[in-house]
Scaffold this active site. Structure first.
Site, PDB file in Angstrom:
ATOM      1  NE  ARG A 118      42.530 -34.246  19.219  1.00 12.40           N
ATOM      2  CZ  ARG A 118      43.751 -34.071  18.706  1.00 12.40           C
ATOM      3  NH1 ARG A 118      44.656 -34.974  18.865  1.00 12.40           N
ATOM      4  NH2 ARG A 118      44.058 -32.954  18.056  1.00 12.40           N
ATOM      5  CB  THR A 119      36.138 -33.822  16.400  1.00 11.57           C
ATOM      6  OG1 THR A 119      36.723 -33.242  17.555  1.00 11.57           O
ATOM      7  CG2 THR A 119      34.636 -33.858  16.554  1.00 11.57           C
ATOM      8  CG  HIS A 149      33.941 -29.757  21.001  1.00  9.33           C
ATOM      9  ND1 HIS A 149      33.352 -30.826  20.355  1.00  9.33           N
ATOM     10  CD2 HIS A 149      35.271 -29.839  20.715  1.00  9.33           C
ATOM     11  CE1 HIS A 149      34.298 -31.512  19.711  1.00  9.33           C
ATOM     12  NE2 HIS A 149      35.461 -30.936  19.912  1.00  9.33           N
TER      13      HIS A 149
END
Ligand code: CP
Length: 306
Positions: free
Chosen positions: A53-54, A131
């Site tokens: 995802r990131t 994060h």
């Protein structure tokens, strides 16, 4: 925010976060209006740890703004395999790009990178520490799905010791009004002492620590599930013993409020049964989509184009 770094979610004030969320909401409503604001700009994605995802959402975000992307997801393909230091890699990459998103297994590495970079550095996850772009994602999801960021009882469940998303989320949410936390974990994976003392107690946030979801799920406005972080365990036996501590299924969901939302930073392993995916309260895939829009807004703000 022009030319700033994002290392911790606390680097931005609540007002600055709100500016990012407002821009993300405008992008969601009318993406075409923003499709060339980063023409000619380059994002570097340096991923020393796995990601779906990131990394992809950062890359997609930059492309949707009209910019270009370079980077790696396999550090052994770069000169770090020959012994190049992180400082030298960053000095080089900041010549070739306008903004850097970096994920690294060592806590504090994003801060170090920012000291050697001539362009903004975004922490895309540093070990078990922080994060912050997941936290922007989480806050935009809560704001969009619940209509506000104040006044929620939030259950956070799973590996609270090693989960960097958990530590970033608690830090960020502790700045909002009337927030209560219920921290649900096995006793081996409780929240680190510094979060309990320096964030929760210091800010006089109401919280309790429990071991069973079943005992508290009916009280919650938001249930934030997390994975047991296999990669942070030194002892495989301990991981195998704890890995299935929690499995959210429909039997448990039936005890929850009708408007509770279930979030998860993903990836999930076993902690949410797939039968929950079709429940309208399950917003974790939508949450990942918000992640792309909030990263578009963040890139635009740090590059000073909006
Ligand atoms: N949520 C999150 O950080 O996912 P990835 O590890 O796939 O990037």
């Amino acid at each position: 925010m022009n030319n700033r770094n994002l290392i911790s979610p606390m680097d931005f004030s609540k007002e600055e976060l709100n500016e990012i969320f407002e821009l993300a909401e405008k992008i969601i409503s009318n993406p075409k209006e923003f499709s060339h604001i980063c023409d000619g700009k380059i994002l570097a994605t340096l991923f020393y740890e796995p990601s779906t995802r990131t990394r992809f959402s950062f890359e997609s975000a930059m492309m949707k703004l009209g910019g270009n992307v370079l980077g790696f997801s396999e550090p052994n393909s770069t000169s770090s395999a020959k012994g190049e230091t992180l400082a030298d890699t960053i000095k080089m990459v900041s010549i070739y790009s306008d903004i850097i998103a970096m994920r690294h297994p060592k806590e504090g590495s994003a801060k170090v990178a920012s000291m050697y970079s001539n362009v903004p550095v975004i922490n895309a996850g540093d070990g078990g520490h922080q994060h912050p772009t997941q936290t922007l994602t989480d806050l935009l999801t809560i704001k969009s799905q619940k209509g506000k960021l104040n006044g929620h009882k939030i259950g956070i469940c799973g590996d609270l010791k090693n989960g960097r998303t958990v530590q970033s989320l608690i830090s960020a949410m502790s700045r909002y009004e009337e927030i209560e936390f219920i921290l649900i974990s096995p006793k081996e994976l409780v929240i680190p002492e510094y979060i309990r003392e320096e964030i929760l107690k210091r800010n006089k946030i109401t919280f309790k620590e429990v071991e069973r979801i079943e005992d508290v799920i009916s009280e919650l406005d938001i249930l934030y599930m997390t994975r047991i972080q296999k990669e942070r365990f030194f002892n495989e036996e301990e991981y195998l013993r704890l890995k299935d501590s929690y499995i959210l299924d429909m039997e448990k969901m039936n005890k929850a409020k009708k408007d509770m939302i279930v979030m998860h930073p993903l990836p999930r392993v076993n902690e949410i049964a797939t039968e929950v995916d079709s429940d309208k309260r399950a917003v974790y895939f939508k949450q990942a989509e918000y992640g792309m829009y909030v990263r578009m807004a963040l890139i635009a703000k740090l590059l000073g184009v909006m």
